[in-house]
Scaffold this motif. Structure first.
Motif, PDB file in Angstrom:
ATOM      1  N   GLY B  47       0.800  -1.208   0.000  1.00  6.53           N
ATOM      2  CA  GLY B  47       0.000   0.000   0.000  1.00  6.53           C
ATOM      3  C   GLY B  47       0.837   1.264   0.000  1.00  6.53           C
ATOM      4  O   GLY B  47       2.002   1.272   0.382  1.00  6.53           O
ATOM      5  N   GLN B  48       0.198   2.332  -0.447  1.00  4.68           N
ATOM      6  CA  GLN B  48       0.854   3.649  -0.522  1.00  4.68           C
ATOM      7  C   GLN B  48      -0.186   4.697  -0.158  1.00  4.68           C
ATOM      8  O   GLN B  48      -1.387   4.454  -0.270  1.00  4.68           O
ATOM      9  CB  GLN B  48       1.396   3.867  -1.946  1.00  4.68           C
ATOM     10  CG  GLN B  48       1.932   5.249  -2.255  1.00  4.68           C
ATOM     11  CD  GLN B  48       3.135   5.602  -1.415  1.00  4.68           C
ATOM     12  OE1 GLN B  48       3.005   5.941  -0.242  1.00  4.68           O
ATOM     13  NE2 GLN B  48       4.315   5.510  -2.016  1.00  4.68           N
ATOM     14  N   SER B  49       0.258   5.845   0.259  1.00  6.97           N
ATOM     15  CA  SER B  49      -0.697   6.900   0.581  1.00  6.97           C
ATOM     16  C   SER B  49      -1.181   7.590  -0.691  1.00  6.97           C
ATOM     17  O   SER B  49      -0.583   7.447  -1.765  1.00  6.97           O
ATOM     18  CB  SER B  49      -0.074   7.915   1.529  1.00  6.97           C
ATOM     19  OG  SER B  49       1.048   8.508   0.935  1.00  6.97           O
ATOM     20  N   VAL B  50      -2.259   8.322  -0.551  1.00  7.02           N
ATOM     21  CA  VAL B  50      -2.845   9.122  -1.632  1.00  7.02           C
ATOM     22  C   VAL B  50      -2.987  10.532  -1.104  1.00  7.02           C
ATOM     23  O   VAL B  50      -3.431  10.731   0.028  1.00  7.02           O
ATOM     24  CB  VAL B  50      -4.232   8.579  -2.017  1.00  7.02           C
ATOM     25  CG1 VAL B  50      -4.933   9.513  -3.001  1.00  7.02           C
ATOM     26  CG2 VAL B  50      -4.120   7.171  -2.580  1.00  7.02           C
ATOM     27  N   ASN B  51      -2.627  11.526  -1.913  1.00  5.78           N
ATOM     28  CA  ASN B  51      -2.774  12.921  -1.498  1.00  5.78           C
ATOM     29  C   ASN B  51      -4.131  13.452  -1.926  1.00  5.78           C
ATOM     30  O   ASN B  51      -4.415  13.587  -3.118  1.00  5.78           O
ATOM     31  CB  ASN B  51      -1.673  13.779  -2.116  1.00  5.78           C
ATOM     32  CG  ASN B  51      -0.307  13.485  -1.525  1.00  5.78           C
ATOM     33  OD1 ASN B  51      -0.198  12.844  -0.483  1.00  5.78           O
ATOM     34  ND2 ASN B  51       0.732  13.952  -2.188  1.00  5.78           N
ATOM     35  N   LEU B  52      -4.970  13.751  -0.939  1.00  5.96           N
ATOM     36  CA  LEU B  52      -6.271  14.379  -1.196  1.00  5.96           C
ATOM     37  C   LEU B  52      -6.179  15.839  -0.792  1.00  5.96           C
ATOM     38  O   LEU B  52      -5.788  16.151   0.339  1.00  5.96           O
ATOM     39  CB  LEU B  52      -7.362  13.677  -0.390  1.00  5.96           C
ATOM     40  CG  LEU B  52      -8.710  14.389  -0.275  1.00  5.96           C
ATOM     41  CD1 LEU B  52      -9.401  14.439  -1.621  1.00  5.96           C
ATOM     42  CD2 LEU B  52      -9.615  13.696   0.740  1.00  5.96           C
ATOM     43  N   ARG B  53      -6.517  16.713  -1.707  1.00  2.79           N
ATOM     44  CA  ARG B  53      -6.566  18.136  -1.387  1.00  2.79           C
ATOM     45  C   ARG B  53      -7.952  18.675  -1.729  1.00  2.79           C
ATOM     46  O   ARG B  53      -8.581  18.267  -2.711  1.00  2.79           O
ATOM     47  CB  ARG B  53      -5.504  18.919  -2.165  1.00  2.79           C
ATOM     48  CG  ARG B  53      -4.104  18.774  -1.607  1.00  2.79           C
ATOM     49  CD  ARG B  53      -3.218  19.961  -1.947  1.00  2.79           C
ATOM     50  NE  ARG B  53      -1.949  19.870  -1.223  1.00  2.79           N
ATOM     51  CZ  ARG B  53      -0.792  19.542  -1.794  1.00  2.79           C
ATOM     52  NH1 ARG B  53      -0.751  19.283  -3.084  1.00  2.79           N
ATOM     53  NH2 ARG B  53       0.313  19.490  -1.086  1.00  2.79           N
ATOM     54  N   LEU B  54      -8.393  19.586  -0.899  1.00  5.57           N
ATOM     55  CA  LEU B  54      -9.691  20.234  -1.092  1.00  5.57           C
ATOM     56  C   LEU B  54      -9.459  21.668  -1.532  1.00  5.57           C
ATOM     57  O   LEU B  54      -8.594  22.386  -0.981  1.00  5.57           O
ATOM     58  CB  LEU B  54     -10.491  20.197   0.217  1.00  5.57           C
ATOM     59  CG  LEU B  54     -10.726  18.801   0.799  1.00  5.57           C
ATOM     60  CD1 LEU B  54     -11.370  18.880   2.172  1.00  5.57           C
ATOM     61  CD2 LEU B  54     -11.563  17.960  -0.142  1.00  5.57           C
ATOM     62  N   ASN B  55     -10.215  22.087  -2.532  1.00  5.74           N
ATOM     63  CA  ASN B  55     -10.139  23.465  -3.044  1.00  5.74           C
ATOM     64  C   ASN B  55      -8.723  23.853  -3.451  1.00  5.74           C
ATOM     65  O   ASN B  55      -8.369  25.043  -3.430  1.00  5.74           O
ATOM     66  CB  ASN B  55     -10.678  24.467  -1.996  1.00  5.74           C
ATOM     67  CG  ASN B  55     -12.150  24.307  -1.745  1.00  5.74           C
ATOM     68  OD1 ASN B  55     -12.834  23.533  -2.424  1.00  5.74           O
ATOM     69  ND2 ASN B  55     -12.659  25.026  -0.756  1.00  5.74           N
ATOM     70  N   GLY B  56      -7.917  22.863  -3.811  1.00  6.23           N
ATOM     71  CA  GLY B  56      -6.557  23.169  -4.232  1.00  6.23           C
ATOM     72  C   GLY B  56      -5.676  23.730  -3.137  1.00  6.23           C
ATOM     73  O   GLY B  56      -4.590  24.257  -3.414  1.00  6.23           O
ATOM     74  N   LEU B 146      -7.012  14.243  -6.282  1.00  2.00           N
ATOM     75  CA  LEU B 146      -6.304  13.061  -5.786  1.00  2.00           C
ATOM     76  C   LEU B 146      -5.028  12.897  -6.605  1.00  2.00           C
ATOM     77  O   LEU B 146      -5.085  12.744  -7.832  1.00  2.00           O
ATOM     78  CB  LEU B 146      -7.177  11.815  -5.933  1.00  2.00           C
ATOM     79  CG  LEU B 146      -8.517  11.839  -5.205  1.00  2.00           C
ATOM     80  CD1 LEU B 146      -9.405  10.702  -5.679  1.00  2.00           C
ATOM     81  CD2 LEU B 146      -8.296  11.734  -3.708  1.00  2.00           C
ATOM     82  N   THR B 147      -3.873  12.919  -5.933  1.00  3.21           N
ATOM     83  CA  THR B 147      -2.596  12.715  -6.626  1.00  3.21           C
ATOM     84  C   THR B 147      -1.772  11.666  -5.902  1.00  3.21           C
ATOM     85  O   THR B 147      -1.961  11.393  -4.714  1.00  3.21           O
ATOM     86  CB  THR B 147      -1.783  14.016  -6.721  1.00  3.21           C
ATOM     87  OG1 THR B 147      -1.615  14.547  -5.394  1.00  3.21           O
ATOM     88  CG2 THR B 147      -2.473  15.045  -7.581  1.00  3.21           C
ATOM     89  N   GLU B 148      -0.840  11.090  -6.640  1.00  2.00           N
ATOM     90  CA  GLU B 148       0.063  10.075  -6.121  1.00  2.00           C
ATOM     91  C   GLU B 148       1.219  10.794  -5.432  1.00  2.00           C
ATOM     92  O   GLU B 148       1.749  11.765  -5.977  1.00  2.00           O
ATOM     93  CB  GLU B 148       0.548   9.202  -7.298  1.00  2.00           C
ATOM     94  CG  GLU B 148       0.968   7.794  -6.928  1.00  2.00           C
ATOM     95  CD  GLU B 148       2.396   7.719  -6.429  1.00  2.00           C
ATOM     96  OE1 GLU B 148       3.141   8.716  -6.539  1.00  2.00           O
ATOM     97  OE2 GLU B 148       2.783   6.659  -5.927  1.00  2.00           O
ATOM     98  N   PRO B 149       1.621  10.383  -4.229  1.00  2.00           N
ATOM     99  CA  PRO B 149       2.578  11.166  -3.446  1.00  2.00           C
ATOM    100  C   PRO B 149       3.974  11.253  -4.034  1.00  2.00           C
ATOM    101  O   PRO B 149       4.727  12.167  -3.698  1.00  2.00           O
ATOM    102  CB  PRO B 149       2.589  10.446  -2.096  1.00  2.00           C
ATOM    103  CG  PRO B 149       2.119   9.063  -2.386  1.00  2.00           C
ATOM    104  CD  PRO B 149       1.137   9.199  -3.505  1.00  2.00           C
ATOM    105  N   SER B 150       4.356  10.315  -4.898  1.00  2.00           N
ATOM    106  CA  SER B 150       5.678  10.346  -5.521  1.00  2.00           C
ATOM    107  C   SER B 150       5.613  10.918  -6.927  1.00  2.00           C
ATOM    108  O   SER B 150       6.542  10.721  -7.717  1.00  2.00           O
ATOM    109  CB  SER B 150       6.259   8.918  -5.569  1.00  2.00           C
ATOM    110  OG  SER B 150       6.341   8.379  -4.269  1.00  2.00           O
TER     111      SER B 150
END
Lengths: 188, 168
Positions: B47-56, B146-150
């Protein structure tokens, strides 16, 4: 027909699907005077399950506290609860067994936290109108306050086979303004 | 007028992509619910983390508390003053067909009286968790990214659906 709005991706489907199997029954938002409880009454028996989606804050001088409920005005010792929770540093399991007078179903933030922080709870009340079984609930709930907080899986049992017709939600102190509780029905 | 529970938008990748986003989210619902099935192009397994951002918002305005269980351990974790809310994905070295599933509730997403709280469950092939995150902003949520952390890609087959839930 709702437009497909602002989708950025290499592909999208964006199909508009309208469903009536998940319906809003009632919503209560606490006003400036606060509230000692919130109650949904005359709940129709035409659904299979119920869901309560809540944001809640209390006036008590605490970081967070339990959100509990009673069904059908039953104040007797007919409830039990089990929970698994995390505090950020430890995972803990526990239970309220024996003759409890409320079921633990959620978590509210308290007056010690910044004003914009509310606890949230998604509570599923399964087969609420099925008179062949006791009523069981499950929920995911918690409060985060940037440096501390709690996340909980809860389950509870009301030892009564009657169909649920009313739900009273109770804080340990009083609900604060802007606390909001939305009841939904899910058809099977 | 929207129905009580309806899909707002769905993204299913037919080729790898660096991010999956929803923008111009209508403000006519009470809560948002997102189901995100994600797999990264990272060649490792697990598993890997996922970057979730709200409103940029890339500021350190996020935090979370979680509890998890796996075949070998149970525990709790916290993030403070973070630049993202972390969900989970499966990495591409894992057996084919395995995607981590995130079921994400964004409660009262357009309510200007509250900070935004995200309540979610993560299920992967190696652990399950319940998590609660705080976005310290009273602004209405208008976009989710949603972006991939690497800075790698989401693989073909990743699917994310955003639903709106409307209270009476």
């Amino acid at each position: 027909m709702s437009p497909i709005l602002g989708i950025i991706a290499s592909a999208n489907q964006g199909q508009f699907i309208s469903t009536t199997s998940y319906e809003s029954i009632a919503t209560t938002t606490v006003g400036a005077g606060g509230a000692s409880s919130v109650e949904f009454t005359s709940i129709p028996s035409t659904y299979t399950h119920l869901q309560i989606r809540a944001i809640s804050r209390v006036t008590g001088a605490t970081a967070n506290e339990n959100l509990t409920l009673q069904f059908n005005s039953d104040t007797g010792g007919n409830y039990n609860s089990h929970y698994l929770y995390g505090t950020g540093s430890a995972a803990v399991g526990g239970a309220e067994i024996g003759s409890q007078t409320t079921a633990i179903v959620g978590r509210s933030s308290g007056a010690n936290l910044a004003s914009g922080i509310f606890g949230v709870s998604v509570i599923d009340i399964l087969d609420y109108a099925n008179t062949n079984k006791f009523t069981a609930n499950r929920s995911l709930c918690g409060v985060d306050q940037n440096g501390s907080g709690i996340i909980l899986f809860e389950s509870s049992l009301w030892r009564n086979t009657a169909a649920v017709t009313s739900i009273k939600l109770l804080p340990e102190s009083n609900f604060a303004q802007y606390s909001s509780f939305a009841l939904y029905g899910i058809k099977g | 007028m929207p129905a009580t529970y309806e899909p707002i938008a769905t993204t299913t990748l037919t080729s790898p992509a660096a991010s999956i986003s929803f923008s111009s989210i209508p403000q006519t619902y009470t809560d948002l619910f997102m189901v995100a099935n994600l797999r990264s192009s990272d060649p490792r397994s697990g598993g890997q983390s996922v970057n979730l951002r709200l409103n940029g918002d890339s500021g350190t305005n996020y935090s979370k508390t979680g509890v998890y269980g796996s075949s070998t351990s149970v525990g709790s974790f916290r993030q403070t003053n973070a630049g993202v809310i972390e969900l989970s994905c499966t990495m591409n070295g894992t057996a084919a067909g395995v995607f981590a599933q995130n079921r994400v509730n964004i409660m009262n997403y357009s309510n200007a009286n509250v900070f935004k709280t995200v309540l979610y469950r993560v299920d992967t092939e190696i652990y399950a968790s319940g998590e609660i995150a705080l976005y310290r902003s009273t602004s209405a949520i208008t976009s989710i990214t949603l972006t991939e952390p690497s800075s790698l890609n989401w693989v073909t087959g990743c699917s994310v659906t955003l639903y709106g839930i409307k209270a009476a």
